[in-house]
Design a protein around this motif. Structure first.
Motif, PDB file in Angstrom:
ATOM      1  N   UNK A 164       0.791  -1.218   0.000  1.00 46.43           N
ATOM      2  CA  UNK A 164       0.000   0.000   0.000  1.00 46.43           C
ATOM      3  C   UNK A 164       0.825   1.271   0.000  1.00 46.43           C
ATOM      4  N   UNK A 165       2.083   1.198   0.461  1.00 50.07           N
ATOM      5  CA  UNK A 165       2.921   2.398   0.535  1.00 50.07           C
ATOM      6  C   UNK A 165       3.760   2.626  -0.718  1.00 50.07           C
ATOM      7  N   UNK A 189      11.731  -6.265   0.270  1.00 48.19           N
ATOM      8  CA  UNK A 189      10.957  -5.082  -0.100  1.00 48.19           C
ATOM      9  C   UNK A 189      11.856  -4.144  -0.888  1.00 48.19           C
ATOM     10  N   UNK A 190      11.379  -3.676  -2.041  1.00 47.39           N
ATOM     11  CA  UNK A 190      12.164  -2.809  -2.907  1.00 47.39           C
ATOM     12  C   UNK A 190      11.464  -1.464  -3.050  1.00 47.39           C
ATOM     13  N   UNK A 191      12.223  -0.408  -2.815  1.00 50.32           N
ATOM     14  CA  UNK A 191      11.778   0.961  -3.095  1.00 50.32           C
ATOM     15  C   UNK A 191      12.457   1.363  -4.397  1.00 50.32           C
ATOM     16  N   UNK A 213       5.023 -17.241  -4.192  1.00 51.71           N
ATOM     17  CA  UNK A 213       4.172 -16.311  -4.924  1.00 51.71           C
ATOM     18  C   UNK A 213       3.726 -15.204  -3.989  1.00 51.71           C
ATOM     19  N   UNK A 214       3.577 -14.010  -4.550  1.00 49.48           N
ATOM     20  CA  UNK A 214       3.113 -12.855  -3.783  1.00 49.48           C
ATOM     21  C   UNK A 214       1.851 -12.295  -4.432  1.00 49.48           C
ATOM     22  N   UNK A 215       0.934 -11.828  -3.600  1.00 55.15           N
ATOM     23  CA  UNK A 215      -0.344 -11.318  -4.092  1.00 55.15           C
ATOM     24  C   UNK A 215      -0.725 -10.079  -3.311  1.00 55.15           C
ATOM     25  N   UNK A 216      -1.090  -9.005  -4.024  1.00 58.55           N
ATOM     26  CA  UNK A 216      -1.581  -7.799  -3.376  1.00 58.55           C
ATOM     27  C   UNK A 216      -3.036  -7.994  -2.977  1.00 58.55           C
ATOM     28  N   UNK A 217      -3.360  -7.752  -1.697  1.00 58.84           N
ATOM     29  CA  UNK A 217      -4.716  -7.911  -1.200  1.00 58.84           C
ATOM     30  C   UNK A 217      -5.477  -6.595  -1.268  1.00 58.84           C
ATOM     31  N   UNK A 218      -6.787  -6.674  -1.149  1.00 64.82           N
ATOM     32  CA  UNK A 218      -7.618  -5.471  -1.209  1.00 64.82           C
ATOM     33  C   UNK A 218      -7.326  -4.522  -0.056  1.00 64.82           C
ATOM     34  N   UNK A 219      -6.770  -5.057   1.028  1.00 63.40           N
ATOM     35  CA  UNK A 219      -6.422  -4.222   2.176  1.00 63.40           C
ATOM     36  C   UNK A 219      -5.090  -3.490   1.981  1.00 63.40           C
ATOM     37  N   UNK A 220      -4.455  -3.690   0.791  1.00 62.49           N
ATOM     38  CA  UNK A 220      -3.144  -3.124   0.464  1.00 62.49           C
ATOM     39  C   UNK A 220      -2.013  -3.854   1.170  1.00 62.49           C
ATOM     40  N   UNK A 221      -2.352  -4.950   1.864  1.00 64.40           N
ATOM     41  CA  UNK A 221      -1.314  -5.811   2.415  1.00 64.40           C
ATOM     42  C   UNK A 221      -0.834  -6.762   1.322  1.00 64.40           C
ATOM     43  N   UNK A 222       0.207  -7.525   1.629  1.00 67.04           N
ATOM     44  CA  UNK A 222       0.769  -8.466   0.657  1.00 67.04           C
ATOM     45  C   UNK A 222       0.769  -9.865   1.259  1.00 67.04           C
TER      46      UNK A 222
END
Length: 237
Positions: A164-165, A189-191, A213-222
């Protein structure tokens, strides 16, 4: 080998890949230039043709419902990898080249950003690049990584998801001399714009035997998950 994108209206698009047809299917499959569009009312139908057949590529859906296709190969030979970026117009049943990447890559991750720019990661010492639809140009993003993913063969990138950020959670890469094709690293985490990265999670860098695997959730969490990377790993938790 193919890529899959969710589209507005409950549709999905399968792009490229390898066709396992004919008597020699297991030995010499053909690289596919076609796409398959899935719709609730009639299942799979033929979609637009790519200008170049592709596999080991990735794609990203845009806000207008079109899809960008990046990298990959058009033959089973090791080289060359594809630089051209194609845009698929689903409703117009058309595809066109709209620009190019700066680096030849395969087995990559393409992930869309707000504003219809796309970050492409993997298979290069130049960690990532950002493709801008409005200009058709790509800008290198030379980020310093905890776990570099410089090679699709030895140090692949497996998955990525936005937080989310605005940071990117990435799974894959290599830690020192450990072969990342066997021992998957991350998450890190990559900026992208801040040119920095950091490991997260208790087992980051532990060389796990899982393709993650990584997935973006609706809460903006991963959300991160994984499965065993090799048959020899069966039975491990």
């Amino acid at each position: 080998m193919f890529s899959l994108e969710a589209l507005p209206g409950g549709r999905a698009l399968v792009i490229g890949g390898l066709a396992l047809d004919g008597l020699d299917a297991g030995k010499d499959p053909d690289v596919v230039a076609g796409t398959l569009l899935w719709r609730r009312e009639d299942g799979f139908v033929a979609g637009p043709e790519l200008l170049q057949p592709r596999f080991e590529h990735d794609s990203a859906a845009l806000s207008d419902g079109s899809v960008l296709v990046f990298s990959g190969r058009s033959t089973r030979e090791p080289e060359p990898k594809i630089l051209d970026v194609e845009r698929i117009d689903i409703d117009g049943l058309d595809s066109e080249v709209i620009g190019a990447l700066t680096e030849e890559r395969r087995d990559i991750i393409a992930i869309a950003e707000p504003g219809d720019t796309v970050v492409v990661l993997g298979d290069s010492f130049m960690v990532a690049e950002r493709f801008d639809l409005s200009t058709g140009m790509s800008t290198p993003l030379p980020v310093e990584l905890e776990f570099p993913f410089v090679s699709a063969f030895l140090a692949p990138v497996f998955s990525a998801a936005w937080r989310g950020n605005g940071e990117l959670v990435v799974l894959g890469g290599i830690n020192g001399s450990s072969d990342a094709a066997w021992h998957v690293q991350g998450p890190q985490v990559i900026d992208m714009d801040g040119n920095s990265s950091r490991p997260i999670g208790a087992d980051a860098g532990a060389g796990t035997d899982f393709r993650r695997q990584a997935l973006t959730l609706l809460t903006a969490a991963c959300f991160c998950s994984g499965t065993p990377a090799r048959a020899a790993c069966r039975g491990r938790g």
